[in-house]
Motif scaffolding. Structure first.
Motif, PDB file in Angstrom:
ATOM      1  N   LEU A   1       0.821  -1.205   0.000  1.00 52.79           N
ATOM      2  CA  LEU A   1       0.000   0.000   0.000  1.00 52.79           C
ATOM      3  C   LEU A   1       0.856   1.257   0.000  1.00 52.79           C
ATOM      4  O   LEU A   1       0.483   2.278  -0.577  1.00 52.79           O
ATOM      5  CB  LEU A   1      -0.920   0.016   1.227  1.00 52.79           C
ATOM      6  N   TYR A   2       1.992   1.188   0.672  1.00 48.37           N
ATOM      7  CA  TYR A   2       2.864   2.356   0.814  1.00 48.37           C
ATOM      8  C   TYR A   2       3.366   2.808  -0.555  1.00 48.37           C
ATOM      9  O   TYR A   2       3.844   2.015  -1.355  1.00 48.37           O
ATOM     10  CB  TYR A   2       4.048   1.987   1.711  1.00 48.37           C
ATOM     11  N   ASN A   3       3.229   4.103  -0.821  1.00 51.45           N
ATOM     12  CA  ASN A   3       3.711   4.696  -2.070  1.00 51.45           C
ATOM     13  C   ASN A   3       3.056   4.064  -3.294  1.00 51.45           C
ATOM     14  O   ASN A   3       3.678   3.912  -4.350  1.00 51.45           O
ATOM     15  CB  ASN A   3       5.243   4.546  -2.177  1.00 51.45           C
ATOM     16  N   ARG A   4       1.788   3.728  -3.164  1.00 54.21           N
ATOM     17  CA  ARG A   4       1.070   3.095  -4.273  1.00 54.21           C
ATOM     18  C   ARG A   4       0.147   4.100  -4.947  1.00 54.21           C
ATOM     19  O   ARG A   4      -0.556   4.851  -4.285  1.00 54.21           O
ATOM     20  CB  ARG A   4       0.233   1.923  -3.752  1.00 54.21           C
ATOM     21  N   ASN A   5       0.131   4.081  -6.275  1.00 52.30           N
ATOM     22  CA  ASN A   5      -0.858   4.824  -7.046  1.00 52.30           C
ATOM     23  C   ASN A   5      -1.870   3.830  -7.608  1.00 52.30           C
ATOM     24  O   ASN A   5      -1.495   2.821  -8.196  1.00 52.30           O
ATOM     25  CB  ASN A   5      -0.194   5.601  -8.190  1.00 52.30           C
ATOM     26  N   PHE A   6      -3.142   4.122  -7.409  1.00 53.05           N
ATOM     27  CA  PHE A   6      -4.206   3.220  -7.831  1.00 53.05           C
ATOM     28  C   PHE A   6      -4.613   3.526  -9.272  1.00 53.05           C
ATOM     29  O   PHE A   6      -4.712   4.694  -9.666  1.00 53.05           O
ATOM     30  CB  PHE A   6      -5.411   3.357  -6.907  1.00 53.05           C
ATOM     31  N   SER A   7      -4.882   2.473 -10.029  1.00 50.25           N
ATOM     32  CA  SER A   7      -5.231   2.654 -11.442  1.00 50.25           C
ATOM     33  C   SER A   7      -6.638   3.221 -11.600  1.00 50.25           C
ATOM     34  O   SER A   7      -6.921   3.943 -12.560  1.00 50.25           O
ATOM     35  CB  SER A   7      -5.111   1.325 -12.193  1.00 50.25           C
ATOM     36  N   ILE A   8      -7.527   2.885 -10.680  1.00 47.98           N
ATOM     37  CA  ILE A   8      -8.892   3.414 -10.717  1.00 47.98           C
ATOM     38  C   ILE A   8      -9.017   4.491  -9.649  1.00 47.98           C
ATOM     39  O   ILE A   8      -8.800   4.233  -8.457  1.00 47.98           O
ATOM     40  CB  ILE A   8      -9.929   2.305 -10.491  1.00 47.98           C
ATOM     41  N   GLY A   9      -9.349   5.694 -10.077  1.00 45.10           N
ATOM     42  CA  GLY A   9      -9.429   6.808  -9.148  1.00 45.10           C
ATOM     43  C   GLY A   9     -10.794   6.935  -8.497  1.00 45.10           C
ATOM     44  O   GLY A   9     -11.815   6.528  -9.059  1.00 45.10           O
ATOM     45  N   VAL A  10     -10.792   7.511  -7.305  1.00 43.75           N
ATOM     46  CA  VAL A  10     -12.032   7.798  -6.593  1.00 43.75           C
ATOM     47  C   VAL A  10     -12.692   9.016  -7.220  1.00 43.75           C
ATOM     48  O   VAL A  10     -12.029  10.021  -7.498  1.00 43.75           O
ATOM     49  CB  VAL A  10     -11.748   8.077  -5.104  1.00 43.75           C
ATOM     50  N   SER A  11     -13.990   8.935  -7.460  1.00 42.47           N
ATOM     51  CA  SER A  11     -14.737  10.073  -8.014  1.00 42.47           C
ATOM     52  C   SER A  11     -15.144  11.024  -6.891  1.00 42.47           C
ATOM     53  O   SER A  11     -15.658  10.582  -5.859  1.00 42.47           O
ATOM     54  CB  SER A  11     -15.988   9.588  -8.751  1.00 42.47           C
TER      55      SER A  11
END
Length: 323
Positions: free
Chosen positions: A217-227
């Motif tokens: 989880l640390y320093n992770r960018n998620f491919s699907i963003g929160v709206s």
């Protein structure tokens, strides 16, 4: 299986060699016995993911030690456990809401009527998944066997939802009719429009899967963003977030998790746990997860139901599109 590209594969390295590689790149390893023990427990490749913020061009910044890497790793482990507990609350409640309100509107077996669903392709995928799940669980789950033997293999919606993973539950929520979705959102999610809740549940299901598979989880960018609403996105920009980062760092996932938790006591406890964990591991830099310095104040202000920017559908998020 072909082996024509074996020359491109990195060679096997012993534990001692792995420590040597770390040291050659500038990582301080004062206690080699401890490092060896940790590398026997945790894959070198897994640990290397936690070094990404500690080095540049494969050279570690001065003063960084193996113990620092392990702080990040253990922080991440404890964070996943903490998040899983909160996510379980949200998942169980969503099952309950769908089971109750869908049955109230369409009857116990209404979910077997394809015509009431908004997307037929996604509905067929749901039916295929559900049938496979029944088959996989007919011997291991008592309630599945009970319905098979005594109820002609007919599963009321409040039973069916118990067989869905969080991911498939979020997809099912996406395709149920607007009346049921709106009723659920109005009663349990502060009147937030269903297109936001659909996106948020999908994001939380992704977070749950990451935690369940012990991924970083640390320093992770998620491919699907929160709206988020335009008002909220403007607020994020004002406090320093780059537009392309809004919604795609862990803090935003935690923000919506906090927002849909069932009650204020659970929410306060959740925030306290984050606070305790960050203090326990002082080497952790919360900015790498998208946390602002005043993160607790931001959660409190943005997740105050009385000041919600989502109570009307004047600024709808883009509908969730499933692959």
């Amino acid at each position: 299986m072909g082996y024509s590209h074996m020359a491109d594969v990195k060679p096997f390295e012993s534990i001692d060699k792995q420590i040597e590689i770390f040291e050659r790149r500038g990582l301080l390893v004062p206690d080699k016995a401890y490092a060896a023990e940790m590398l026997k427990r945790y894959n070198y490749y897994r640990l290397s993911g936690y070094t990404l913020t500690l080095r540049k061009n494969d050279v570690f910044y001065p003063g960084v030690s193996f113990e620092n890497v392990m702080q990040l790793y253990h922080f991440d482990c404890e964070l996943r456990v903490m998040l899983m507990h909160a996510l379980e609350c949200i998942e169980v409640e969503l099952r309950t809401h769908i089971g109750y309100h869908h049955a109230k509107e369409h009857g116990p077996l209404g979910y077997m009527n394809s015509h009431i669903f908004s997307n037929q392709r996604h509905y067929r995928k749901f039916v295929s998944y559900f049938e496979k799940t029944i088959s996989d669980n007919e011997r291991s789950e008592v309630f599945v066997k009970h319905h098979e033997e005594h109820h002609n293999s007919e599963y009321p919606i409040w039973v069916a939802v118990e067989l869905l993973s969080f991911g498939n539950l979020s997809k099912f929520f996406n395709i149920i009719d607007d009346k049921v979705k709106t009723e659920i959102c109005n009663e349990y999610y502060y009147g937030i429009p269903s297109n936001y809740i659909t996106n948020w549940m999908r994001c939380l299901a992704i977070l749950r899967n990451i935690c369940a598979h012990r991924a970083r989880l640390y320093n992770r960018n998620f491919s699907i963003g929160v709206s988020f609403s335009e008002k909220d996105k403007k607020f994020f920009r004002q406090i320093g977030y780059k537009p392309d980062r809004i919604g795609k760092q862990l803090f935003f996932y935690i923000l919506i998790l906090d927002k849909v938790l069932c009650d204020s006591i659970t929410r306060d406890y959740f925030r306290d746990q984050i606070d305790v964990l960050l203090k326990k591991y002082p080497f952790v830099r919360s900015r790498y997860m998208g946390f602002p310095e005043n993160w607790r104040q931001v959660l409190a202000e943005m997740n105050n139901p009385k000041a919600s920017t989502y109570t009307t559908n004047t600024d709808p998020a883009k509908p969730l599109v499933e692959a």
